[in-house]
Design a protein around this motif. Structure first.
Motif, short mmCIF file in Angstrom:
data_model
loop_
_atom_site.label_atom_id
_atom_site.label_comp_id
_atom_site.label_asym_id
_atom_site.label_seq_id
_atom_site.Cartn_x
_atom_site.Cartn_y
_atom_site.Cartn_z
N ARG A 1 -9.97 12.59 16.53
CA ARG A 1 -9.12 12.84 15.36
C ARG A 1 -8.24 14.07 15.52
O ARG A 1 -7.48 14.39 14.63
N VAL B 1 -9.25 17.23 15.50
CA VAL B 1 -9.72 18.13 14.45
C VAL B 1 -10.74 19.08 15.05
O VAL B 1 -11.51 18.70 15.93
N THR C 1 -6.94 20.84 11.36
CA THR C 1 -6.42 19.74 12.16
C THR C 1 -5.33 20.22 13.11
O THR C 1 -4.53 21.08 12.76
N PRO D 1 -10.00 13.51 8.94
CA PRO D 1 -11.24 14.27 8.93
C PRO D 1 -12.21 13.73 7.89
O PRO D 1 -11.81 13.21 6.86
#
Length: 407
Positions: A232, A234, A243, A405
């Motif tokens: 992701r 993140v 992020t 997230p």
């Protein structure tokens, strides 16, 4: 509705498209055209299905708005199955409103489900959740619709890394699919259930790597580790989350530092990882210092980046360890394979739309995967579609586009 049309409709509801075609294949009246279109869609001929449904909608006309709205809904679902994401959604919204206003509550709910599945496919989990919230599964809800609704809820939970919620939704989907008695639907629920028992990513920490399942990833996110999530883009700790999805250089830096933790990383290796060059000069070193300064600012609540004699090392602030969560297949090829994993055929333009990138970039990656025999193409020119087998031993839910997230 005459007896042949009614019999064909019952065959389609039971998942028997050939049985439906036997009854209406030679008829050209609007109800028969609509049923033929749905049957062709179930058989995988999406282009012919859409042509038949459009003919049916024109045949019904404005004086039969309910039947016309049902055809528009069916065409929107066929477009989704064909992965044609370029079609506007306002026609689906109009069909849903018409169905609801005309008292066809079941098909209005089905339209909401089609919209939710489309949002899920392009990674808009918030919009998918809103569309699903509008669907209330009651005792009188058709079992097939209930099964598909719960299946979509499970897929949203999978993307949000909520294994328990996904398992509960899949259990409800399985019971509804069995009640519906549609083998293809039961098989689809079983395919998604297997995702919970196979690895979804690779966990790299302190020099060792191992595959992890979705429930292990959920537990990792709840632990006291600093997690660098390469699926992701993140970075999260027990208290903070940030992020780096739109900052690829910064994420490449933090990923290299996390993979080496607790050791340091030399400057030359960081330059090679981030700038893709084996020959570093002073300009690369200057840019590395600039990007590291930006990364320090971004990660200030999460970790420190300290200079060492050889290079740099990552030191978490509120976490006890650093973990890099890597996808099963690195790079853009892994994201493409994740989209193709479902078994449906995709056009290049649809893949580019779903990934939010250019067709040229997608074409380059597709050629590389084709040369590696990881995917195959069917058709030519504008009709060309891409297919891929399921990744052996891996579930790739975390790779799908738009993953957010965990909230």
């Amino acid at each position: 509705m005459d007896s042949l049309v009614a019999s064909a409709a019952r065959a389609l509801a039971a998942g028997d498209p050939l049985g439906a075609l036997k009854r209406v294949a030679l008829r050209d009246d609007p109800p028969a055209l609509a049923l033929r279109g749905i049957a062709m869609a179930q058989l995988g001929d999406y282009e012919q299905a859409r042509k038949l449904l459009r003919r049916a909608a024109r045949g019904f006309g404005a004086h039969e708005r309910l039947a016309q709205a049902r055809c528009q809904l069916a065409e929107a679902e066929v477009a989704l199955a064909a992965r044609d994401l370029r079609q506007p959604v306002h026609s689906l919204d109009a069909a849903a409103q018409a169905l609801d206003a005309l008292g066809d509550r079941t098909n209005a709910l089905h339209a909401c489900l089609v919209a939710a599945r489309r949002h899920l496919l392009v990674g808009d989990l918030v919009a998918a959740g809103v569309a699903l919230d509008a669907i209330e599964v009651a005792d009188d809800t058709p079992p097939a619709l209930a099964a598909r609704t719960e299946l979509t809820r499970a897929e949203v939970a999978l993307r949000r890394v909520r294994a328990a919620s996904a398992a509960a939704a899949l259990e409800r989907a399985h019971l509804a699919a069995v009640e519906a008695g549609i083998p293809a639907l039961i098989a689809e629920v079983g395919r998604v259930r297997r995702v919970l028992s196979v690895p979804s990513a690779r966990m790299i920490s302190a020099g060792s790597a191992r595959p992890v399942r979705l429930d292990e990833i959920e537990a990792l996110f709840a632990s006291h580790s600093l997690v660098v999530d390469a699926c992701r883009r993140v970075v999260r700790s027990p208290l903070h989350c940030t992020t780096l999805a739109g900052r690829p250089v910064l994420f490449a830096l933090i990923a290299a530092l996390a993979e080496a933790w607790p050791a340091d990383v030399s400057r030359d290796h960081l330059i090679e990882c981030v700038f893709r060059t084996r020959v570093a000069d002073e300009s690369h070193r200057a840019r590395l210092r600039v990007e590291l300064s930006r990364l320090r600012t971004t990660l200030r609540p999460l970790a420190r980046i300290e200079a060492t004699r050889q290079g740099f090392m990552l030191t978490p602030i509120d976490a006890s360890a650093v973990v890099l969560l890597a996808p099963p297949v690195d790079g853009p090829a892994g994201t493409l394979l994740a989209l193709l994993e479902g078994g449906e055929s995709w056009s290049t333009s649809a893949l580019a739309h779903a990934l939010g990138t250019s067709q040229r970039s997608v074409q380059r990656t597709l050629r590389e995967l084709e040369q590696a025999a990881a995917i195959r193409a069917i058709g030519q020119g504008r009709a060309r579609r891409w297919l891929a087998p399921t990744l052996s031993g891996f579930a790739t839910n975390l790779l799908l586009p738009g993953a957010l997230p965990v909230d």
